[in-house]
Scaffold this motif. Structure first.
Motif, PDB file in Angstrom:
ATOM      1  N   GLN A 479     -11.848   6.551  -4.125  1.00 48.73           N
ATOM      2  CA  GLN A 479     -10.443   6.183  -3.921  1.00 48.73           C
ATOM      3  C   GLN A 479      -9.593   6.677  -5.090  1.00 48.73           C
ATOM      4  O   GLN A 479      -8.490   7.206  -4.901  1.00 48.73           O
ATOM      5  N   THR A 480     -10.118   6.528  -6.299  1.00 45.52           N
ATOM      6  CA  THR A 480      -9.385   6.978  -7.494  1.00 45.52           C
ATOM      7  C   THR A 480      -9.180   8.492  -7.465  1.00 45.52           C
ATOM      8  O   THR A 480      -8.096   8.997  -7.783  1.00 45.52           O
ATOM      9  N   THR A 482      -9.136  10.410  -4.788  1.00 45.61           N
ATOM     10  CA  THR A 482      -8.197  10.727  -3.698  1.00 45.61           C
ATOM     11  C   THR A 482      -6.758  10.490  -4.150  1.00 45.61           C
ATOM     12  O   THR A 482      -5.885  11.327  -3.938  1.00 45.61           O
ATOM     13  N   ASP A 483      -6.531   9.344  -4.766  1.00 51.13           N
ATOM     14  CA  ASP A 483      -5.158   8.960  -5.128  1.00 51.13           C
ATOM     15  C   ASP A 483      -4.653   9.653  -6.383  1.00 51.13           C
ATOM     16  O   ASP A 483      -3.454   9.906  -6.510  1.00 51.13           O
TER      17      ASP A 483
END
Ligand SMILES: Cc1cc2nc3c(=O)[nH]c(=O)nc-3n(C[C@H](O)[C@H](O)[C@H](O)COP(=O)(O)O)c2cc1C
Ligand code: SF4
Length: 517
Positions: A479-480, A482-483
């Motif tokens: 997630q990190t 991706t963001d």
């Protein structure tokens, strides 16, 4: 009468002996005093049949393949030069189902013409689009491309017309057109086949782009691993220039456009458009922060059209036949055709150009014939190393940008890599992180550090070390990335990783076969 025999000069054909086969055919014809002309055409894209030799007869071209040097004598004994029967004969090439069932708009000339012959190109419809563009206003060309619905074939699917309009509308002394021919995605080879098989089409597409935007100079950035494509493009540029389809005052008009080939620096990230610009400027391939977008401040700070080979290659057809003819193919917002590339563990690998909307299953089973190993398909990675692993339960997914996005996957550059049921998906996930760690340009932390941590976490999971907690950590890390990543390298690496976790959780819940070895 001189018999015309076609032996591909495409590097995939040469890799399996096309040069030797051509030489053997020439030698045997001379020995038997048979008058032949060998034309080095390009590949039809039926790679499992290469070297694929074609003989021109009154009934059309008859195909033979895969031909080995050692087959040449028996081919002559069977009178193949007159279209004679032989165990390697596939009959009339035009009747071969694999080709007949395709919609070849971009690859219409592939395997038919001599790639660097301008007269052959013109005789097969070449330069008809450019001839029209030469007497059109730039804005009208942009409008035609916009109307066709063409979206960038390099991966992101951004509307080509919008990009061209931005460059057209920008005010500058010098504008550029850059072709991204870095083709780093695993399982892809369509760009290479265009450059080796129909390079004049790419020249035509880029020249139309130049006229549309008011750019007089173009560069083709070709990956260093493609020496044949580099040589063929240079040959084609010289041929187009000497016939005044390129250069100053093209065909007597006031339009000028010149092209140069640049050899890539050998890094996956150099295919990212801003890193490519850095590399073209002679610097290390590092990603630039956006904005400014390259359409406004691109090469040497000037407005620049950057497109993939296949995007430019689609343009001559659009100009020649009209936007509607192109737009009539496809589904939803994915208009036209895409040259899909079948690779990996597949029986019939090669190039299949079809309108968007064909299903993944039709491509890998009907065209591809299933796996090469004969085992069941387990996973298919679509869209290169940053693409999702699609499970066999989703074979009915239509090839469409939006349909794939809805499943957390991407069509990308149309590369399709098949894996059978022996694949270890935890190791494939590890490979995605490792690839990112090696290829990261290093500019931002989530990608530079995250990918290395990703490899470590997957290793812990497959070793059974605190598995449940590390699965949570892996998801959090993804997630990190991706963001927080600056570009799609770090931003999309989680896609293959998380698709493997989602569709093949059992592979993360047991010791890795590879780790155990
Ligand atoms: C890591 C990375 C690698 C890329 N490699 C390529 C490539 O090899 N060829 C390509 O055309 N686009 C590649 N792209 C996409 C380009 O950044 C860009 O979107 C594309 O060249 C634009 O052309 P298009 O609109 O015609 O697709 C890559 C992107 C990323 C993030
Ligand atoms: S995501 Fe990776 S490749 Fe892209 S800018 Fe950041 S470090 Fe460089």
């Amino acid at each position: 009468m001189t018999i015309r025999i076609f032996v591909p000069r495409d590097s995939a054909a040469k890799a399996v002996g096309a040069d030797e086969v051509a030489a053997a055919i020439a030698a045997e014809a001379q020995r038997q005093n048979i008058s032949i002309q060998i034309i080095r055409n390009s590949s039809r894209g039926m790679l499992w049949l290469e070297p694929f030799v074609e003989v021109e007869t009154a009934e059309g071209r008859i195909g033979y393949g895969p031909v080995a040097e050692g087959d040449v004598q028996s081919l002559f004994a069977a009178k193949f030069h007159e279209g004679g029967k032989h165990s390697l004969c596939h009959g009339r090439v035009d009747d071969m189902a694999w080709l007949k069932n395709q919609e070849r708009l971009t690859f219409a000339r592939a395997g038919i013409t001599d790639p660097v012959s301008v007269p052959d190109y013109v005789a097969h419809g070449g330069f008809a689009g450019l001839a029209k563009a030469l007497i059109m206003a730039g804005a009208a060309i942009v409008a035609e491309v916009t109307e066709s619905g063409l979206r960038g074939r390099g991966g992101a699917g951004f509307p080509t017309g919008i990009k061209w309009k931005t460059v057209h509308d920008a005010r500058a002394e010098q504008k550029y057109v850059c072709c991204n021919a870095d083709e780093g995605d695993s399982g892809t080879f369509a760009d290479r086949m265009v450059m080796e098989g129909d390079p004049l089409m790419l020249i035509e597409g880029m020249t139309i782009a130049g006229i549309a935007a008011g750019a007089t100079k173009g560069f083709i950035y070709i990956r260093s691993e493609y020496p044949d494509a580099i040589a063929t493009m240079k040959e084609a540029i010289a041929a187009a220039t000497s016939t005044n389809w390129l250069g100053q005052n093209i065909q007597g008009t006031d339009k000028s456009f010149t092209l140069e080939v640049r050899r890539g620096a050998g890094a996956y990230i150099c295919g990212e458009e801003t890193a490519m610009l850095e590399s073209l400027e002679g610097k290390r391939g590092m990603v630039r922060a956006k904005p400014p977008i390259p359409a406004l401040q691109g090469l040497f700070g000037q407005p620049t059209i950057i497109n993939n080979v296949l995007s430019f290659a689609a343009v001559p057809y659009i100009l020649a036949e009209g936007a509607a003819a192109y737009k009539n193919h496809g589904m939803g917002r994915s208009r036209g055709t895409l040259p899909f590339q079948l690779a990996g563990n597949i029986k019939q690998g090669g190039l299949v150009e079809k309108a968007f909307g064909i299903t993944l299953g039709q491509l890998v089973n009907d065209f591809g014939g299933g796996t090469f190993s004969g085992r069941a398909i387990r996973a298919i990675q679509v869209g290169g190393p940053l693409g999702s692993y699609v499970p066999v339960s989703q074979l009915d997914l239509p090839m469409d940008y939006e349909a794939f996005a809805a499943k957390g996957a991407m069509v990308g550059h149309g590369g399709i890599v098949v894996f059978d049921d022996t694949v270890d998906m935890a190791q494939q996930a590890r490979f995605a992180m490792e690839f990112c760690a090696i290829e990261s340009c290093g500019k931002c932390t989530p990608c530079r550090i995250g990918s290395t941590r990703g490899v470590e976490v997957i290793d812990k999971i497959t070793a059974g070390d605190n598995r449940a907690a590390n699965m949570v950590l892996l998801e959090d890390l993804c997630q990190t990335m991706t963001d927080g990543s600056l570009c799609a390298m770090g931003g999309l690496t989680p896609m293959p990783v998380m698709s493997a976790v989602k569709h093949f959780p059992e592979d993360f819940a047991r010791p890795s076969r590879l780790a155990a070895e």
